[in-house]
Design a protein around this motif. Sequence first.
Motif, short mmCIF file in Angstrom:
data_model
loop_
_atom_site.label_atom_id
_atom_site.label_comp_id
_atom_site.label_asym_id
_atom_site.label_seq_id
_atom_site.Cartn_x
_atom_site.Cartn_y
_atom_site.Cartn_z
N LEU A 18 -12.06 -5.90 0.58
CA LEU A 18 -13.35 -6.45 0.48
C LEU A 18 -14.31 -5.89 0.26
O LEU A 18 -15.28 -5.75 -0.83
N LEU A 22 -16.75 -5.31 -2.95
CA LEU A 22 -18.12 -5.66 -2.87
C LEU A 22 -19.19 -4.64 -3.08
O LEU A 22 -19.93 -4.77 -4.05
N GLU A 23 -18.91 -3.28 -2.84
CA GLU A 23 -19.91 -2.35 -3.06
C GLU A 23 -19.81 -2.01 -4.46
O GLU A 23 -20.74 -1.52 -5.03
N ALA A 25 -19.06 -3.92 -6.89
CA ALA A 25 -19.75 -4.91 -7.79
C ALA A 25 -21.44 -4.73 -7.64
O ALA A 25 -22.10 -4.73 -8.66
N ALA A 32 -22.90 -11.33 -6.18
CA ALA A 32 -21.54 -11.59 -5.96
C ALA A 32 -21.37 -13.18 -4.65
O ALA A 32 -22.42 -12.86 -3.98
N VAL A 34 -18.73 -14.58 -2.03
CA VAL A 34 -17.38 -14.52 -1.55
C VAL A 34 -16.97 -15.92 -0.95
O VAL A 34 -17.77 -16.28 0.06
N LEU A 49 -18.88 -7.08 8.10
CA LEU A 49 -19.55 -6.59 6.82
C LEU A 49 -20.54 -5.84 7.37
O LEU A 49 -21.01 -4.91 6.90
N LEU A 58 -24.28 -3.01 3.24
CA LEU A 58 -23.85 -3.87 2.40
C LEU A 58 -24.44 -5.20 2.73
O LEU A 58 -24.36 -6.05 3.54
N HIS A 60 -25.88 -8.58 2.70
CA HIS A 60 -25.18 -10.06 2.42
C HIS A 60 -25.72 -11.05 3.43
O HIS A 60 -26.58 -10.60 4.32
N VAL A 73 -24.91 -10.40 -1.94
CA VAL A 73 -23.44 -11.00 -1.80
C VAL A 73 -23.87 -12.15 -0.73
O VAL A 73 -24.38 -12.02 0.37
N ARG A 90 -24.52 -15.94 -10.00
CA ARG A 90 -23.78 -14.97 -9.59
C ARG A 90 -23.00 -14.20 -10.79
O ARG A 90 -22.78 -15.12 -11.83
N PHE A 94 -15.61 -13.78 -5.49
CA PHE A 94 -14.42 -13.44 -4.78
C PHE A 94 -13.81 -14.27 -3.86
O PHE A 94 -14.48 -15.01 -3.24
#
Length: 162
Positions: A18, A22-23, A25, A32, A34, A49, A58, A60, A73, A90, A94
């Motif tokens: 995942l 995500l990276e 995306a 994004a 999730v 993460l 990342l 999020h 994210v 979005r 995911f």
Amino acid sequence: MAEVGFYHLTEAPLEAVLPVMLERALSRGWRAEVRGCDPAAQRRLDAHLWVWRDAAFLPHGLWDEPYPDRQPVLLTVAGGGGGSDRAGPRDALFLVGGATLEPDEAAALTRTALLFDGHDSDAVSSARGQWRAVTAAGLTATYWAQEPDGRWTRKATSGTAG
């Protein structure tokens, strides 16, 4: 063109796959979501993460933290109060941990990915049912299998984007 990718995890776990997705995306400029089913599992994923790779960041957040609509994210939980309604617009969705997809929702997104554990017969059965629903709705579905070296190979494509 809406496309739903079905990712059959057999060689590497969700926690390894995942973050890379995500990276990718984020590198495309996508925002994004999730979506999982279990709040505790989403919190564990959040913790992972933050530390999954030393040389990477990342960005999020979780559905119940301040300003969820500002997160590139956002980790949410399916069902009422799980944050999808607070995610803001979005580009990519995911689905993890058994979260299910509404084909109408996928049609409005650039990319949807359903990641499922290939060692869990219930998860495989659920993914097959979702494949049927996606293709019945006229969306393109692609099935991706993991190779022993971790690469993905497209094994099937069904449906037409509409």
